[in-house]
Design a protein around this motif. Structure first.
Motif, mmCIF file in Angstrom:
data_model
loop_
_atom_site.group_PDB
_atom_site.id
_atom_site.type_symbol
_atom_site.label_atom_id
_atom_site.label_comp_id
_atom_site.label_asym_id
_atom_site.label_seq_id
_atom_site.Cartn_x
_atom_site.Cartn_y
_atom_site.Cartn_z
ATOM 1 N N VAL A 9 0.860 -1.188 0.000
ATOM 2 C CA VAL A 9 0.000 0.000 0.000
ATOM 3 C C VAL A 9 0.893 1.234 0.000
ATOM 4 O O VAL A 9 1.638 1.473 0.950
ATOM 5 C CB VAL A 9 -0.936 0.003 1.224
ATOM 6 N N PHE A 34 -1.129 -0.826 -4.386
ATOM 7 C CA PHE A 34 -2.284 0.078 -4.393
ATOM 8 C C PHE A 34 -1.796 1.488 -4.103
ATOM 9 O O PHE A 34 -1.144 1.730 -3.089
ATOM 10 C CB PHE A 34 -3.323 -0.367 -3.347
ATOM 11 N N GLU A 35 -2.078 2.399 -5.013
ATOM 12 C CA GLU A 35 -1.588 3.779 -4.900
ATOM 13 C C GLU A 35 -2.763 4.717 -5.155
ATOM 14 O O GLU A 35 -3.390 4.644 -6.201
ATOM 15 C CB GLU A 35 -0.457 4.006 -5.924
ATOM 16 N N LYS A 36 -3.031 5.590 -4.193
ATOM 17 C CA LYS A 36 -4.263 6.382 -4.332
ATOM 18 C C LYS A 36 -4.153 7.493 -5.375
ATOM 19 O O LYS A 36 -5.163 8.002 -5.841
ATOM 20 C CB LYS A 36 -4.719 6.932 -2.992
ATOM 21 N N ARG A 37 -2.945 7.886 -5.740
ATOM 22 C CA ARG A 37 -2.808 8.909 -6.785
ATOM 23 C C ARG A 37 -2.145 8.223 -7.987
ATOM 24 O O ARG A 37 -2.709 7.293 -8.521
ATOM 25 C CB ARG A 37 -2.012 10.077 -6.243
ATOM 26 N N GLY A 42 3.794 11.126 -4.454
ATOM 27 C CA GLY A 42 3.748 11.596 -3.067
ATOM 28 C C GLY A 42 5.008 12.370 -2.729
ATOM 29 O O GLY A 42 5.494 13.188 -3.526
ATOM 30 N N SER A 44 7.884 11.344 -2.809
ATOM 31 C CA SER A 44 8.910 10.994 -3.807
ATOM 32 C C SER A 44 8.948 11.979 -4.973
ATOM 33 O O SER A 44 10.001 12.231 -5.558
ATOM 34 C CB SER A 44 8.647 9.583 -4.352
ATOM 35 N N ALA A 48 14.570 15.827 -3.833
ATOM 36 C CA ALA A 48 15.752 16.294 -4.566
ATOM 37 C C ALA A 48 16.572 15.084 -5.020
ATOM 38 O O ALA A 48 17.472 15.214 -5.847
ATOM 39 C CB ALA A 48 16.588 17.202 -3.682
ATOM 40 N N VAL A 50 18.823 13.397 -3.534
ATOM 41 C CA VAL A 50 20.261 13.418 -3.235
ATOM 42 C C VAL A 50 20.641 12.205 -2.393
ATOM 43 O O VAL A 50 19.934 11.828 -1.457
ATOM 44 C CB VAL A 50 20.636 14.728 -2.500
ATOM 45 N N VAL A 161 -6.349 4.362 -6.762
ATOM 46 C CA VAL A 161 -7.204 3.546 -5.901
ATOM 47 C C VAL A 161 -6.681 3.631 -4.472
ATOM 48 O O VAL A 161 -5.542 3.266 -4.190
ATOM 49 C CB VAL A 161 -7.183 2.067 -6.375
ATOM 50 N N PRO A 192 3.224 4.181 3.366
ATOM 51 C CA PRO A 192 2.371 5.329 3.036
ATOM 52 C C PRO A 192 3.051 6.681 3.087
ATOM 53 O O PRO A 192 2.371 7.709 3.009
ATOM 54 C CB PRO A 192 1.286 5.249 4.118
ATOM 55 N N ARG A 295 10.339 23.945 -4.112
ATOM 56 C CA ARG A 295 9.379 22.851 -3.928
ATOM 57 C C ARG A 295 9.182 22.631 -2.430
ATOM 58 O O ARG A 295 10.112 22.811 -1.639
ATOM 59 C CB ARG A 295 9.888 21.580 -4.597
ATOM 60 N N CYS A 298 6.346 17.186 2.489
ATOM 61 C CA CYS A 298 6.615 16.712 3.852
ATOM 62 C C CYS A 298 7.035 15.246 3.822
ATOM 63 O O CYS A 298 6.974 14.591 2.782
ATOM 64 C CB CYS A 298 5.366 16.889 4.717
ATOM 65 N N GLY A 324 13.205 12.186 5.738
ATOM 66 C CA GLY A 324 13.749 13.022 4.662
ATOM 67 C C GLY A 324 14.868 12.351 3.889
ATOM 68 O O GLY A 324 15.580 12.997 3.125
ATOM 69 N N ARG A 328 17.385 7.904 -0.532
ATOM 70 C CA ARG A 328 18.721 7.319 -0.409
ATOM 71 C C ARG A 328 18.740 6.045 0.433
ATOM 72 O O ARG A 328 19.681 5.265 0.331
ATOM 73 C CB ARG A 328 19.744 8.350 0.064
#
Ligand SMILES: Cc1cc2nc3c(=O)[nH]c(=O)nc-3n(C[C@H](O)[C@H](O)[C@H](O)COP(=O)(O)OP(=O)(O)OC[C@H]3O[C@@H](n4cnc5c(N)ncnc54)[C@H](O)[C@@H]3O)c2cc1C
Length: 346
Positions: A9, A34-37, A42, A44, A48, A50, A161, A192, A295, A298, A324, A328
């Protein structure tokens, strides 16, 4: 009703690398994401990307080394991973302590001036500059899509979804989807990112002590020289990246806005730009003056600043709290998930 061995998920860099590693280990497993967008959209998407070979403690250093080697193998061809010379700028007084955070492969050596002619440290005699190896940056959204392309025929991908409910059913789990469908999965991996408050899992992860922090990276409208280094300002937990793939510089500093919600972060605020200018002007007033966009989003942060990979219940794994550093450390996070899965198989 849909059935799958493993439901992942969240289709960010962590979810997709987990899928890639499970397929590598067990090519016949049935896996669904399953990825809602859409995949990679997100935290990702804003990354950046790095990577530098560093870790807050021995465990994270080990994870950093694992991920470093993983990404090294991918460099070349059409992979959107771009190696860079790296330079470290830190106070001379605690140089040894600073260096203990970095892996030996960085091979830092002291130099007199920065490779970046826009960095002005002449008035700051107490700062040490070192050049090293092992840094790179990636276009994380492109990389997620490259992995999706590679995995398309081996796993079931469900974009747009949302997983709205999650409950135990027999030896596995029943997932309720926004599309009205239901899925039975033997195992579930939650990846998530900063969406910790989703009704399907918020109570299950409440005790992990994870908080959401805003992350800001500003852009600087100046074309970096071809040999420009990635400069790490260790004492400010900030870096300056020559973003060659987009033809501008990117400056990331540590924003201290905590307990934000992903849906509330929509655009840079004037204080984000001001703080970025203040921090960067300690190193380069010329570049600081050119900051006017960037950009903002969070990520999930753990109390220990180590990623959390844990079994919440039989066959239900949480992988996140990436602090954050989710790009990496994604390969090492995936490898810890595989280790947990193999324990649940026995
Ligand atoms: C501005 C910025 C700069 C950064 N720079 C760096 C950097 O230089 N290097 C680095 O290593 N890291 C960096 N990061 C951090 C890095 O981007 C994150 O740690 C990483 O992307 C986390 O990956 P993830 O897969 O856990 O989360 P995400 O990419 O957020 O993926 C989680 C996914 O879960 C999906 N989801 C949520 N709820 C549901 C649901 N109910 N059903 C289905 N799907 C759901 C979301 O839509 C999302 O796509 C940066 C982050 C930001 C914001």
């Amino acid at each position: 009703m849909m059935k799958t061995d493993i439901a992942i998920v969240g289709g960010g860099i962590i979810g997709i690398v987990i899928a890639r590693e499970i397929i590598k280990n067990t090519p016949n497993a049935s896996i669904s994401i399953f990825e809602k967008r859409i995949l990679g959209s997100g935290s990702s998407f804003y990354s950046a990307g790095v990577h530098f070979p560093r870790g807050v403690n021995p465990r994270v250093q080990k994870m950093s080394l694992y991920s470093h080697n993983y990404y090294q193998e991918l460099i070349g061809g059409n992979t959107p991973i771009y190696p860079l010379t790296m330079e470290l700028i830190t106070r001379s007084a605690h140089l040894d302590k600073t260096l203990s955070n970095y892996l030996p492969l960085a091979e830092f050596t002291p130099v007199i001036t920065s490779l970046n002619s826009d960095i002005e440290l002449s008035g700051q005699k107490k700062l040490a500059i070192l050049q090293g190896k092992g840094g790179h940056y990636a276009d994380v959204f492109k990389l997620v899509n490259l992995f999706m392309h590679e995995l398309r025929l081996q796993i079931d991908i469900h974009e747009g979804v949302s997983v709205d409910s999650l409950q135990r059913q027999g030896n596995g789990y029943l997932l309720g989807l926004s599309s009205g469908e239901q899925v039975i999965a033997s195992k579930v991996i939650l990846a998530p990112g900063p969406w910790l408050a989703e009704p399907a899992w918020r109570d299950r992860i409440a005790d992990l002590g994870i908080r959401i922090k805003k992350i800001v990276a500003v852009h600087i409208a100046q074309v970096p020289a071809a040999n420009a280094p990635l400069s790490i300002f260790h004492d400010d937990d900030a870096f300056l990246l020559p973003c060659h793939s987009r033809n501008h510089w990117l400056f990331s500093y540590t924003c201290q806005e905590w307990d934000v919600k992903p849906k509330d972060i929509t655009a840079l605020q004037s204080q984000d730009i001001e703080t970025a200018k203040n921090v960067l002007s300690r190193y380069s007033q010329a570049l600081a003056k050119k900051i006017h966009d960037g950009r903002v989003f969070c990520d999930a942060y753990s109390a220990s600043r180590e990623p959390i990979i844990t079994q919440l219940d039989d066959g239900l794994i949480y992988a996140g709290g990436a602090n954050g550093s989710g790009y990496r450390l994604a390969p090492a996070i995936a490898s810890e998930v595989i280790a947990l899965l193999s324990q649940t198989n026995t």
